[in-house]
Design a protein around this motif. Sequence first.
Motif, PDB file in Angstrom:
ATOM      1  N   GLN A   3     -20.696 -40.658  19.665  1.00 18.01           N
ATOM      2  CA  GLN A   3     -19.470 -40.775  18.877  1.00 18.01           C
ATOM      3  C   GLN A   3     -18.504 -39.610  19.104  1.00 18.01           C
ATOM      4  O   GLN A   3     -17.444 -39.549  18.498  1.00 18.01           O
ATOM      5  N   TYR A   4     -18.862 -38.684  19.981  1.00 25.98           N
ATOM      6  CA  TYR A   4     -18.031 -37.511  20.272  1.00 25.98           C
ATOM      7  C   TYR A   4     -16.644 -37.937  20.747  1.00 25.98           C
ATOM      8  O   TYR A   4     -16.513 -38.862  21.557  1.00 25.98           O
ATOM      9  N   LYS A   5     -15.604 -37.283  20.216  1.00 21.81           N
ATOM     10  CA  LYS A   5     -14.228 -37.574  20.621  1.00 21.81           C
ATOM     11  C   LYS A   5     -13.557 -36.276  21.047  1.00 21.81           C
ATOM     12  O   LYS A   5     -13.657 -35.262  20.354  1.00 21.81           O
ATOM     13  N   ALA A   6     -12.867 -36.318  22.178  1.00 24.00           N
ATOM     14  CA  ALA A   6     -12.187 -35.139  22.706  1.00 24.00           C
ATOM     15  C   ALA A   6     -10.692 -35.419  22.810  1.00 24.00           C
ATOM     16  O   ALA A   6     -10.288 -36.357  23.484  1.00 24.00           O
ATOM     17  N   ASP A   7      -9.888 -34.615  22.135  1.00 24.85           N
ATOM     18  CA  ASP A   7      -8.435 -34.668  22.294  1.00 24.85           C
ATOM     19  C   ASP A   7      -8.055 -33.465  23.144  1.00 24.85           C
ATOM     20  O   ASP A   7      -7.842 -32.366  22.631  1.00 24.85           O
ATOM     21  N   ARG A   8      -8.007 -33.666  24.453  1.00 23.34           N
ATOM     22  CA  ARG A   8      -7.785 -32.558  25.389  1.00 23.34           C
ATOM     23  C   ARG A   8      -6.354 -32.038  25.364  1.00 23.34           C
ATOM     24  O   ARG A   8      -6.092 -30.926  25.780  1.00 23.34           O
ATOM     25  N   GLU A   9      -5.441 -32.847  24.862  1.00 20.46           N
ATOM     26  CA  GLU A   9      -4.046 -32.390  24.754  1.00 20.46           C
ATOM     27  C   GLU A   9      -3.901 -31.398  23.611  1.00 20.46           C
ATOM     28  O   GLU A   9      -3.284 -30.349  23.755  1.00 20.46           O
ATOM     29  N   LYS A  10      -4.493 -31.709  22.465  1.00 21.60           N
ATOM     30  CA  LYS A  10      -4.399 -30.836  21.288  1.00 21.60           C
ATOM     31  C   LYS A  10      -5.589 -29.898  21.166  1.00 21.60           C
ATOM     32  O   LYS A  10      -5.622 -29.058  20.261  1.00 21.60           O
ATOM     33  N   ASN A  61     -14.415 -31.222  12.947  1.00 21.75           N
ATOM     34  CA  ASN A  61     -13.430 -30.933  13.981  1.00 21.75           C
ATOM     35  C   ASN A  61     -13.545 -29.460  14.328  1.00 21.75           C
ATOM     36  O   ASN A  61     -13.636 -28.614  13.427  1.00 21.75           O
ATOM     37  N   SER A  62     -13.541 -29.157  15.619  1.00 21.08           N
ATOM     38  CA  SER A  62     -13.469 -27.776  16.076  1.00 21.08           C
ATOM     39  C   SER A  62     -12.321 -27.694  17.072  1.00 21.08           C
ATOM     40  O   SER A  62     -11.855 -28.717  17.577  1.00 21.08           O
ATOM     41  N   PHE A  63     -11.890 -26.470  17.378  1.00 21.06           N
ATOM     42  CA  PHE A  63     -10.602 -26.304  18.049  1.00 21.06           C
ATOM     43  C   PHE A  63     -10.665 -25.288  19.185  1.00 21.06           C
ATOM     44  O   PHE A  63     -11.304 -24.249  19.058  1.00 21.06           O
ATOM     45  N   GLY A  64      -9.956 -25.601  20.267  1.00 15.51           N
ATOM     46  CA  GLY A  64      -9.737 -24.639  21.330  1.00 15.51           C
ATOM     47  C   GLY A  64     -10.786 -24.636  22.420  1.00 15.51           C
ATOM     48  O   GLY A  64     -11.662 -25.496  22.504  1.00 15.51           O
ATOM     49  N   ILE A  65     -10.666 -23.617  23.261  1.00 14.26           N
ATOM     50  CA  ILE A  65     -11.542 -23.396  24.402  1.00 14.26           C
ATOM     51  C   ILE A  65     -12.186 -22.030  24.202  1.00 14.26           C
ATOM     52  O   ILE A  65     -11.542 -21.088  23.752  1.00 14.26           O
ATOM     53  N   PHE A  66     -13.473 -21.923  24.540  1.00 10.98           N
ATOM     54  CA  PHE A  66     -14.167 -20.645  24.469  1.00 10.98           C
ATOM     55  C   PHE A  66     -15.058 -20.525  25.698  1.00 10.98           C
ATOM     56  O   PHE A  66     -15.834 -21.431  25.994  1.00 10.98           O
ATOM     57  N   ASN A  67     -14.914 -19.425  26.433  1.00  7.32           N
ATOM     58  CA  ASN A  67     -15.661 -19.215  27.682  1.00  7.32           C
ATOM     59  C   ASN A  67     -15.503 -20.408  28.630  1.00  7.32           C
ATOM     60  O   ASN A  67     -16.469 -20.894  29.213  1.00  7.32           O
ATOM     61  N   THR A 123     -14.028 -33.628  18.060  1.00  5.95           N
ATOM     62  CA  THR A 123     -14.575 -34.290  16.878  1.00  5.95           C
ATOM     63  C   THR A 123     -16.021 -34.678  17.155  1.00  5.95           C
ATOM     64  O   THR A 123     -16.297 -35.369  18.133  1.00  5.95           O
ATOM     65  N   GLN A 124     -16.906 -34.217  16.281  1.00  8.78           N
ATOM     66  CA  GLN A 124     -18.330 -34.511  16.423  1.00  8.78           C
ATOM     67  C   GLN A 124     -18.848 -35.151  15.143  1.00  8.78           C
ATOM     68  O   GLN A 124     -18.286 -34.946  14.063  1.00  8.78           O
ATOM     69  N   PHE A 125     -19.944 -35.894  15.294  1.00 10.73           N
ATOM     70  CA  PHE A 125     -20.584 -36.560  14.165  1.00 10.73           C
ATOM     71  C   PHE A 125     -22.059 -36.168  14.136  1.00 10.73           C
ATOM     72  O   PHE A 125     -22.714 -36.135  15.176  1.00 10.73           O
ATOM     73  N   PHE A 126     -22.556 -35.906  12.940  1.00  6.86           N
ATOM     74  CA  PHE A 126     -23.942 -35.506  12.742  1.00  6.86           C
ATOM     75  C   PHE A 126     -24.569 -36.400  11.677  1.00  6.86           C
ATOM     76  O   PHE A 126     -23.961 -36.646  10.630  1.00  6.86           O
ATOM     77  N   GLU A 127     -25.780 -36.859  11.950  1.00  3.60           N
ATOM     78  CA  GLU A 127     -26.535 -37.649  10.991  1.00  3.60           C
ATOM     79  C   GLU A 127     -27.470 -36.690  10.251  1.00  3.60           C
ATOM     80  O   GLU A 127     -28.268 -35.988  10.878  1.00  3.60           O
ATOM     81  N   ILE A 128     -27.364 -36.685   8.928  1.00  2.95           N
ATOM     82  CA  ILE A 128     -28.157 -35.785   8.107  1.00  2.95           C
ATOM     83  C   ILE A 128     -29.112 -36.617   7.261  1.00  2.95           C
ATOM     84  O   ILE A 128     -28.692 -37.586   6.611  1.00  2.95           O
ATOM     85  N   THR A 129     -30.380 -36.237   7.310  1.00  2.00           N
ATOM     86  CA  THR A 129     -31.422 -36.946   6.575  1.00  2.00           C
ATOM     87  C   THR A 129     -32.286 -35.932   5.827  1.00  2.00           C
ATOM     88  O   THR A 129     -32.278 -34.742   6.164  1.00  2.00           O
TER      89      THR A 129
END
Length: 159
Positions: free
Chosen positions: A112-119, A83-89, A123-129
């Motif tokens: 799978q990216y999810k955006a909660d524009r109100e809050k 999860n990351s937060f806020g707006i930048f540039n 939310t991002q997902f990464f596959e690690i191998t």
Amino acid sequence: MLPGYEAKVVIRDNNNIRYQQFSDETISFTPNYEDTSTSIYFERYINNKLLGQRIRLNIKKFPPPVIVKLSKIDNKTVLMQTNSFGIFNNRENTILSLDIQGNATYKERFGQYKADREKLIWTQFFEITPRDPNKPFSFKIIAIDRRGERSNQEIYTND
């Protein structure tokens, strides 16, 4: 609104009026990124006389990104949620890169990216191998957002 009276709302920093409204509609004010870690003041006026007290509003920075969880899919694949937060540039402050130490590489699962524009939570997902499938699959990982803020470090070992 009171008939015969001029009512207004003012939002200001120390000296500059940043927002002013003379109607009884809902107030909508969004601070700029440069306003973080500062204060603004909310004031109500009737006939240009301050009503009550100035209300100080502290503008906090958005928190650094968070690695929410690492989920083992199989012996050679881990799914990481961030999860990351806020707006930048003027953009969503998403995870820009991952700092990985160990035998691992990653790719983002864009679908799978999810955006909660109100809050303002991204939310991002990464596959690690494993980078080398012949070596033990273990790593330390940190997520880095667009601001350059770093998340908590997580450690994964395939036991």
